[in-house]
Scaffold this motif. Structure first.
Motif, PDB file in Angstrom:
ATOM      1  N   ILE A  68       0.819  -1.030   0.017  1.00  0.00           N
ATOM      2  CA  ILE A  68      -0.054   0.044  -0.031  1.00  0.00           C
ATOM      3  C   ILE A  68       0.949   1.177  -0.001  1.00  0.00           C
ATOM      4  N   PRO A  69       1.326   1.794  -1.181  1.00  0.00           N
ATOM      5  CA  PRO A  69       1.813   3.005  -1.040  1.00  0.00           C
ATOM      6  C   PRO A  69       1.197   4.185  -1.118  1.00  0.00           C
ATOM      7  N   LEU A  70       1.564   5.103  -0.248  1.00  0.00           N
ATOM      8  CA  LEU A  70       0.768   6.360   0.120  1.00  0.00           C
ATOM      9  C   LEU A  70       1.541   7.329  -1.011  1.00  0.00           C
ATOM     10  N   THR A  71       0.711   8.457  -1.459  1.00  0.00           N
ATOM     11  CA  THR A  71       1.241   9.330  -2.211  1.00  0.00           C
ATOM     12  C   THR A  71       2.077  10.435  -1.720  1.00  0.00           C
ATOM     13  N   ALA A  72       1.979  10.806  -0.282  1.00  0.00           N
ATOM     14  CA  ALA A  72       2.725  11.385   0.370  1.00  0.00           C
ATOM     15  C   ALA A  72       2.736  10.990   1.955  1.00  0.00           C
ATOM     16  N   GLU A  73       3.817  11.222   2.625  1.00  0.00           N
ATOM     17  CA  GLU A  73       4.106  10.755   4.112  1.00  0.00           C
ATOM     18  C   GLU A  73       2.989  11.567   4.779  1.00  0.00           C
ATOM     19  N   GLN A  74       2.398  10.858   5.847  1.00  0.00           N
ATOM     20  CA  GLN A  74       1.354  11.567   6.844  1.00  0.00           C
ATOM     21  C   GLN A  74       1.825  11.256   8.079  1.00  0.00           C
ATOM     22  N   LYS A  75       2.174  12.420   8.686  1.00  0.00           N
ATOM     23  CA  LYS A  75       2.535  12.417  10.282  1.00  0.00           C
ATOM     24  C   LYS A  75       1.543  12.353  11.083  1.00  0.00           C
ATOM     25  N   GLU A  76       0.270  12.489  11.023  1.00  0.00           N
ATOM     26  CA  GLU A  76      -0.977  12.420  11.598  1.00  0.00           C
ATOM     27  C   GLU A  76      -1.599  11.444  11.610  1.00  0.00           C
ATOM     28  N   ILE A  77      -1.257  10.269  10.569  1.00  0.00           N
ATOM     29  CA  ILE A  77      -2.052   9.152  10.666  1.00  0.00           C
ATOM     30  C   ILE A  77      -1.127   7.934  10.731  1.00  0.00           C
ATOM     31  N   THR A  78      -1.452   6.924  11.136  1.00  0.00           N
ATOM     32  CA  THR A  78      -0.841   5.668  11.127  1.00  0.00           C
ATOM     33  C   THR A  78      -1.650   4.337  10.766  1.00  0.00           C
ATOM     34  N   LEU A  79      -1.198   3.823   9.622  1.00  0.00           N
ATOM     35  CA  LEU A  79      -2.009   2.541   9.068  1.00  0.00           C
ATOM     36  C   LEU A  79      -1.362   1.660  10.120  1.00  0.00           C
ATOM     37  N   ASP A  80      -2.403   0.803  10.474  1.00  0.00           N
ATOM     38  CA  ASP A  80      -2.329  -0.328  11.596  1.00  0.00           C
ATOM     39  C   ASP A  80      -2.548  -1.534  10.977  1.00  0.00           C
ATOM     40  N   SER A  81      -3.493  -2.018  10.569  1.00  0.00           N
ATOM     41  CA  SER A  81      -3.846  -3.400  10.097  1.00  0.00           C
ATOM     42  C   SER A  81      -4.572  -3.366   8.943  1.00  0.00           C
ATOM     43  N   LEU A  82      -4.476  -4.601   8.285  1.00  0.00           N
ATOM     44  CA  LEU A  82      -5.076  -4.928   6.933  1.00  0.00           C
ATOM     45  C   LEU A  82      -5.845  -6.202   7.206  1.00  0.00           C
ATOM     46  N   TYR A  83      -7.184  -6.123   6.538  1.00  0.00           N
ATOM     47  CA  TYR A  83      -8.108  -7.258   6.360  1.00  0.00           C
ATOM     48  C   TYR A  83      -7.942  -7.693   4.683  1.00  0.00           C
ATOM     49  N   PHE A  84      -7.616  -8.800   4.494  1.00  0.00           N
ATOM     50  CA  PHE A  84      -7.515  -9.202   3.230  1.00  0.00           C
ATOM     51  C   PHE A  84      -7.783 -10.824   3.064  1.00  0.00           C
ATOM     52  N   ARG A  85      -8.675 -11.150   2.198  1.00  0.00           N
ATOM     53  CA  ARG A  85      -8.830 -12.603   1.932  1.00  0.00           C
ATOM     54  C   ARG A  85      -8.956 -13.380   3.264  1.00  0.00           C
ATOM     55  N   GLY A  86      -9.914 -12.952   4.151  1.00  0.00           N
ATOM     56  CA  GLY A  86     -10.134 -13.868   5.548  1.00  0.00           C
ATOM     57  C   GLY A  86      -9.001 -13.685   6.459  1.00  0.00           C
ATOM     58  N   LEU A 141       0.290  -3.922   9.503  1.00  0.00           N
ATOM     59  CA  LEU A 141       1.002  -3.510   8.461  1.00  0.00           C
ATOM     60  C   LEU A 141       2.121  -2.627   8.844  1.00  0.00           C
ATOM     61  N   GLU A 142       3.277  -2.737   8.130  1.00  0.00           N
ATOM     62  CA  GLU A 142       4.416  -2.393   8.363  1.00  0.00           C
ATOM     63  C   GLU A 142       5.062  -1.403   7.443  1.00  0.00           C
ATOM     64  N   THR A 143       6.173  -0.667   7.937  1.00  0.00           N
ATOM     65  CA  THR A 143       7.015   0.096   7.002  1.00  0.00           C
ATOM     66  C   THR A 143       8.613  -0.361   6.874  1.00  0.00           C
ATOM     67  N   LYS A 144       9.147  -0.056   5.905  1.00  0.00           N
ATOM     68  CA  LYS A 144      10.675  -0.169   6.176  1.00  0.00           C
ATOM     69  C   LYS A 144      11.335   1.207   6.423  1.00  0.00           C
ATOM     70  N   PRO A 145      12.287   1.119   7.134  1.00  0.00           N
ATOM     71  CA  PRO A 145      12.926   2.574   7.427  1.00  0.00           C
ATOM     72  C   PRO A 145      13.298   3.250   6.439  1.00  0.00           C
ATOM     73  N   ASN A 146      13.605   2.788   5.085  1.00  0.00           N
ATOM     74  CA  ASN A 146      13.915   3.586   4.052  1.00  0.00           C
ATOM     75  C   ASN A 146      12.760   3.858   2.877  1.00  0.00           C
ATOM     76  N   SER A 147      11.572   3.477   3.379  1.00  0.00           N
ATOM     77  CA  SER A 147      10.335   3.517   2.635  1.00  0.00           C
ATOM     78  C   SER A 147       9.204   3.794   3.426  1.00  0.00           C
ATOM     79  N   PRO A 148       9.108   5.011   4.185  1.00  0.00           N
ATOM     80  CA  PRO A 148       7.962   5.237   5.160  1.00  0.00           C
ATOM     81  C   PRO A 148       6.600   5.534   4.660  1.00  0.00           C
ATOM     82  N   LYS A 149       6.435   5.866   3.195  1.00  0.00           N
ATOM     83  CA  LYS A 149       5.466   5.856   2.552  1.00  0.00           C
ATOM     84  C   LYS A 149       4.702   4.708   1.907  1.00  0.00           C
ATOM     85  N   LEU A 150       5.759   3.558   2.049  1.00  0.00           N
ATOM     86  CA  LEU A 150       4.979   1.982   1.648  1.00  0.00           C
ATOM     87  C   LEU A 150       4.819   1.440   2.790  1.00  0.00           C
TER      88      LEU A 150
END
Length: 153
Positions: free
Chosen positions: A57-75, A80-89
């Motif tokens: 899930i790539p974000l178009t811009a880094e958002q400091k006021e939100i944090t993506l937490d969990s993903l519901y997909f196919r049961g 959700l996690e990011t890598k230090p070198n890709s905070p928008k992914l």
């Protein structure tokens, strides 16, 4: 007296169930935008090395006021996690049952959303409030097959 006890229990129960139903209300608009959300299955090249599906899930811009937490997909529900070198992914990693070590059991969660195979729901927190957003038309990229390590001599 019994009537008042029954009435108070009924009112408390009603508030509890209203809170539960509103807790998973899907947002129509969000303060963040995603682009080209996709998933990719993978399998390890060694026996027992595992398999699974990664959702990106790539974000178009880094958002400091939100944090993506969990993903519901196919049961499944996964963190959700990011890598230090890709905070928008953000990446959700679903472990599959194929090519696992003996004794592995998959934990298919019961998710509270009715989703198609190409849909997912993301839970995120914004200003301390947990919210849910549905992502539609998730595309699939070709499977990634990791090669096995060369034999040691």
């Amino acid at each position: 007296m019994r009537f008042f006890k029954y009435l108070s229990v009924s009112i408390l129960s009603s508030f509890f169930f209203m809170q539960c139903s509103s807790a998973q209300k899907l947002q129509k608009e969000t303060s963040f935008k995603t682009s080209n959300v996709y998933y990719q299955k993978w399998v390890a090249g060694v026996k027992g090395g595992g398999s699974g599906t990664n959702v990106f899930i790539p974000l178009t811009a880094e958002q400091k006021e939100i944090t993506l937490d969990s993903l519901y997909f196919r049961g499944h529900k996964v963190a959700l996690e990011t890598k230090p070198n890709s905070p928008k992914l953000y990446i959700g990693r679903i472990i599959g049952s194929a090519n696992q070590k003996e004794g592995y059991t998959s934990s298919g969660d019961k998710i509270p959303f009715d989703l198609k195979d190409n849909e997912a729901v993301v839970s995120y927190s914004e200003n301390g409030n947990v919210k849910y957003f549905k992502i539609e038309n998730i595309s699939e990229k070709p499977m990634q097959q990791f090669p096995s390590a060369p034999p040691r001599k």
